[in-house]
Design a protein around this motif. Structure first.
Motif, mmCIF file in Angstrom:
data_model
loop_
_atom_site.group_PDB
_atom_site.id
_atom_site.type_symbol
_atom_site.label_atom_id
_atom_site.label_comp_id
_atom_site.label_asym_id
_atom_site.label_seq_id
_atom_site.Cartn_x
_atom_site.Cartn_y
_atom_site.Cartn_z
ATOM 1 N N GLY A 194 0.790 -1.223 0.000
ATOM 2 C CA GLY A 194 0.000 0.000 0.000
ATOM 3 C C GLY A 194 0.817 1.264 0.000
ATOM 4 N N VAL A 195 1.877 1.319 0.796
ATOM 5 C CA VAL A 195 2.696 2.524 0.870
ATOM 6 C C VAL A 195 3.353 2.813 -0.467
ATOM 7 C CG1 VAL A 195 4.781 3.519 1.889
ATOM 8 C CG2 VAL A 195 3.093 2.416 3.359
ATOM 9 N N HIS A 196 3.920 1.776 -1.103
ATOM 10 C CA HIS A 196 4.608 1.991 -2.375
ATOM 11 C C HIS A 196 3.623 2.297 -3.508
ATOM 12 C CE1 HIS A 196 7.856 -0.002 -0.078
ATOM 13 N NE2 HIS A 196 8.623 0.775 -0.816
ATOM 14 N N ALA A 197 2.428 1.709 -3.449
ATOM 15 C CA ALA A 197 1.411 2.041 -4.448
ATOM 16 C C ALA A 197 1.001 3.502 -4.312
ATOM 17 C CB ALA A 197 0.197 1.130 -4.290
ATOM 18 N N LEU A 198 0.869 3.971 -3.072
ATOM 19 C CA LEU A 198 0.543 5.378 -2.849
ATOM 20 C C LEU A 198 1.651 6.280 -3.374
ATOM 21 C CD1 LEU A 198 -1.221 7.612 -1.578
ATOM 22 C CD2 LEU A 198 0.056 7.259 0.551
ATOM 23 N N GLN A 199 2.895 5.920 -3.119
ATOM 24 C CA GLN A 199 4.019 6.710 -3.638
ATOM 25 C C GLN A 199 3.965 6.789 -5.155
ATOM 26 O OE1 GLN A 199 7.390 4.618 -2.079
ATOM 27 N NE2 GLN A 199 7.240 5.517 -0.039
ATOM 28 N N TYR A 200 3.636 5.686 -5.787
ATOM 29 C CA TYR A 200 3.622 5.630 -7.249
ATOM 30 C C TYR A 200 2.570 6.557 -7.840
ATOM 31 C CZ TYR A 200 3.281 3.535 -11.931
ATOM 32 O OH TYR A 200 3.244 3.336 -13.289
ATOM 33 N N VAL A 201 1.397 6.612 -7.231
ATOM 34 C CA VAL A 201 0.318 7.415 -7.810
ATOM 35 C C VAL A 201 0.276 8.837 -7.270
ATOM 36 C CG1 VAL A 201 -1.110 5.389 -8.223
ATOM 37 C CG2 VAL A 201 -1.397 6.651 -6.091
ATOM 38 N N ARG A 202 1.008 9.110 -6.189
ATOM 39 C CA ARG A 202 0.946 10.432 -5.579
ATOM 40 C C ARG A 202 2.105 11.332 -5.993
ATOM 41 N NH1 ARG A 202 1.698 11.921 0.785
ATOM 42 N NH2 ARG A 202 0.670 13.953 0.767
ATOM 43 N N SER A 203 3.249 10.760 -6.329
ATOM 44 C CA SER A 203 4.433 11.549 -6.644
ATOM 45 C C SER A 203 4.163 12.478 -7.825
ATOM 46 C CB SER A 203 5.603 10.623 -6.982
ATOM 47 O OG SER A 203 6.713 11.376 -7.427
ATOM 48 N N ARG A 204 4.654 13.713 -7.719
ATOM 49 C CA ARG A 204 4.425 14.682 -8.787
ATOM 50 C C ARG A 204 5.679 15.474 -9.142
ATOM 51 N NH1 ARG A 204 2.622 19.979 -6.973
ATOM 52 N NH2 ARG A 204 1.331 20.073 -8.842
ATOM 53 N N HIS A 205 6.824 15.108 -8.572
ATOM 54 C CA HIS A 205 8.067 15.790 -8.900
ATOM 55 C C HIS A 205 8.957 14.869 -9.746
ATOM 56 C CE1 HIS A 205 6.750 17.593 -5.008
ATOM 57 N NE2 HIS A 205 6.992 18.710 -5.675
ATOM 58 N N GLY A 206 9.833 15.460 -10.542
ATOM 59 C CA GLY A 206 10.777 14.668 -11.326
ATOM 60 C C GLY A 206 10.164 14.014 -12.541
ATOM 61 N N GLY A 210 4.370 15.988 -15.221
ATOM 62 C CA GLY A 210 3.703 16.462 -14.016
ATOM 63 C C GLY A 210 2.426 15.701 -13.674
ATOM 64 N N ASP A 211 1.356 16.473 -13.430
ATOM 65 C CA ASP A 211 0.095 15.868 -12.998
ATOM 66 C C ASP A 211 -0.549 15.002 -14.064
ATOM 67 O OD1 ASP A 211 0.033 16.666 -10.397
ATOM 68 O OD2 ASP A 211 -1.161 18.466 -10.743
ATOM 69 N N PHE A 212 -0.226 15.234 -15.341
ATOM 70 C CA PHE A 212 -0.811 14.399 -16.391
ATOM 71 C C PHE A 212 -0.316 12.960 -16.249
ATOM 72 C CE2 PHE A 212 -0.629 18.687 -18.419
ATOM 73 C CZ PHE A 212 -1.992 18.915 -18.421
ATOM 74 N N ALA A 213 0.987 12.815 -15.989
ATOM 75 C CA ALA A 213 1.542 11.474 -15.789
ATOM 76 C C ALA A 213 0.966 10.845 -14.520
ATOM 77 C CB ALA A 213 3.059 11.547 -15.704
ATOM 78 N N ARG A 214 0.768 11.668 -13.494
ATOM 79 C CA ARG A 214 0.199 11.138 -12.260
ATOM 80 C C ARG A 214 -1.227 10.648 -12.492
ATOM 81 N NH1 ARG A 214 -0.069 14.327 -6.538
ATOM 82 N NH2 ARG A 214 -1.320 15.791 -7.756
ATOM 83 N N SER A 215 -1.990 11.358 -13.297
ATOM 84 C CA SER A 215 -3.350 10.905 -13.610
ATOM 85 C C SER A 215 -3.327 9.540 -14.284
ATOM 86 C CB SER A 215 -4.042 11.921 -14.515
ATOM 87 O OG SER A 215 -4.255 13.141 -13.840
ATOM 88 N N GLU A 216 -2.388 9.326 -15.179
ATOM 89 C CA GLU A 216 -2.274 8.036 -15.849
ATOM 90 C C GLU A 216 -1.921 6.932 -14.851
ATOM 91 O OE1 GLU A 216 0.592 8.692 -18.904
ATOM 92 O OE2 GLU A 216 -0.827 9.690 -20.254
ATOM 93 N N ARG A 217 -1.014 7.252 -13.905
ATOM 94 C CA ARG A 217 -0.631 6.252 -12.902
ATOM 95 C C ARG A 217 -1.804 5.923 -11.991
ATOM 96 N NH1 ARG A 217 4.033 9.674 -12.538
ATOM 97 N NH2 ARG A 217 3.379 10.409 -10.474
ATOM 98 N N GLN A 218 -2.623 6.917 -11.664
ATOM 99 C CA GLN A 218 -3.787 6.661 -10.812
ATOM 100 C C GLN A 218 -4.775 5.724 -11.498
ATOM 101 O OE1 GLN A 218 -5.059 10.671 -10.091
ATOM 102 N NE2 GLN A 218 -3.514 11.045 -8.521
ATOM 103 N N GLN A 219 -5.012 5.951 -12.774
ATOM 104 C CA GLN A 219 -5.914 5.056 -13.502
ATOM 105 C C GLN A 219 -5.318 3.661 -13.591
ATOM 106 O OE1 GLN A 219 -7.079 6.707 -17.281
ATOM 107 N NE2 GLN A 219 -8.140 8.440 -16.369
ATOM 108 N N GLN A 220 -4.007 3.575 -13.779
ATOM 109 C CA GLN A 220 -3.345 2.273 -13.839
ATOM 110 C C GLN A 220 -3.513 1.513 -12.527
ATOM 111 O OE1 GLN A 220 0.906 2.489 -14.301
ATOM 112 N NE2 GLN A 220 1.111 0.337 -14.872
ATOM 113 N N LEU A 221 -3.409 2.224 -11.404
ATOM 114 C CA LEU A 221 -3.594 1.566 -10.112
ATOM 115 C C LEU A 221 -5.019 1.071 -9.942
ATOM 116 C CD1 LEU A 221 -2.590 0.713 -7.340
ATOM 117 C CD2 LEU A 221 -3.137 3.015 -6.501
#
Length: 309
Positions: A194-206, A210-221
């Motif tokens: 759970g912690v690492h899954a949250l890191q994967y979908v929550r991270s927004r730096h680097g 930016g947030d577009f990639a995070r949106s894709e990761r959230q849908q993937q999760l």
């Protein structure tokens, strides 16, 4: 809360998977639910839904920096399910989208929940996207972590690696809510708790997107949770419900959940359409001295209304 809730919720979770996971209602009393007659026998039959319905999925950073009732939403995903065509659509809404917020002026759409709760978030989405929202589901950081852990983790194929030197160290309220640490998620097949899954979908730096990639990761999760949830059995449900006690809020009623249960197995990954509002639908810019995302509604509305008529 009757134990029947737990069973019905579990069927929804096991069927719609990543989608159904976010259909969990407030389980405030789940851990203290009294035993009674058999949960299935105690329920009267309900009719399966035949009309499309839309649910707003909300995720907040419910950490110690903010009062519990004054949270921004870091994730907003609009879900539409059509029982007739057996199709589902996920539309990720950028959290920094600069929009008119009913009764509040103009601001980032993420602040609508902070200012007006679930009703405020729903009004902001309905007003700007010209859609109808039937229900909402809200989940916080700890709720997502507990959900993934109770499912035994999730399997993900990481194609968009994450390297973040400024990941918030705010999950544990005993620590410094303003601290940071480094997070790295390397490409390839991986199993995440759970912690690492949250890191994967929550991270927004680097990440250059930016947030577009995070949106894709959230849908993937969400889809990874779908696959993992199919392994649940009825015996797992009381433990799962207890773990989510107070971590999820929703407007979905018991009867509605029971109706969803009857169509849960009709949906699979191939029937789920995913939309992320990348450029040219949106563009990054500045407003009121802050970085925001501007919408091109002449392009967004026709796109959205193809799936959310």
């Amino acid at each position: 809360m009757p134990r029947a809730w737990i069973v019905v919720l579990g069927f929804v979770l096991a069927g719609l998977g990543g989608l159904g996971a976010y259909f969990f209602p407030v389980l405030q009393a789940a851990g203290n639910a009294s035993s009674g007659p058999g949960p299935i026998a105690a329920l009267n039959p309900v009719s399966a839904p035949t009309q499309p319905f839309t649910v707003l999925l909300l995720g907040s950073d419910d950490d110690s920096k903010f009062p519990p009732d004054r949270l921004n939403t870091q994730s907003m995903i609009l879900l539409r399910v059509d029982p007739g065509t057996k199709q589902a659509t996920l539309l990720s809404i950028p959290r920094d989208l600069w929009v008119p917020i009913p009764e509040q002026g103009t601001g980032k759409i993420s602040t609508a929940y902070n200012l007006g709760g679930a009703d405020g978030a729903i009004k902001a989405v309905e007003t700007n996207f010209k859609v109808r929202v039937d229900d909402y589901v809200w989940i916080g950081l700890n709720g997502l972590v507990k959900l993934v852990d109770k499912l035994g983790g999730v399997n993900l194929q990481v194609t968009n690696p994450v390297m973040d030197d400024y990941y918030p160290a705010d999950l544990n309220s005993a620590g410094d809510p303003y601290g940071y640490y480094r997070v790295a998620v390397l490409p390839g097949a991986t199993h995440m708790d759970g912690v690492h899954a949250l890191q994967y979908v929550r991270s927004r730096h680097g990440d250059l997107r930016g947030d577009f990639a995070r949106s894709e990761r959230q849908q993937q999760l969400l889809l990874a949770i779908k696959a993992q949830a199919s392994r649940l059995s009825v015996a797992d449900l009381p433990t799962l419900a207890g773990a989510l006690n107070g971590e999820v809020k929703t407007s979905i009623s018991l009867d509605r959940l029971r109706a969803l249960m009857s169509i849960a197995n009709d949906f699979n990954t191939k029937n789920i359409h995913r939309i992320v509002l990348l450029p040219p639908y949106t563009a990054e810019g500045w407003a009121d001295g802050q970085s925001v995302v501007f919408a091109d509604w002449t392009q967004i509305l026709p796109l959205v209304h193809q799936s959310f008529p």
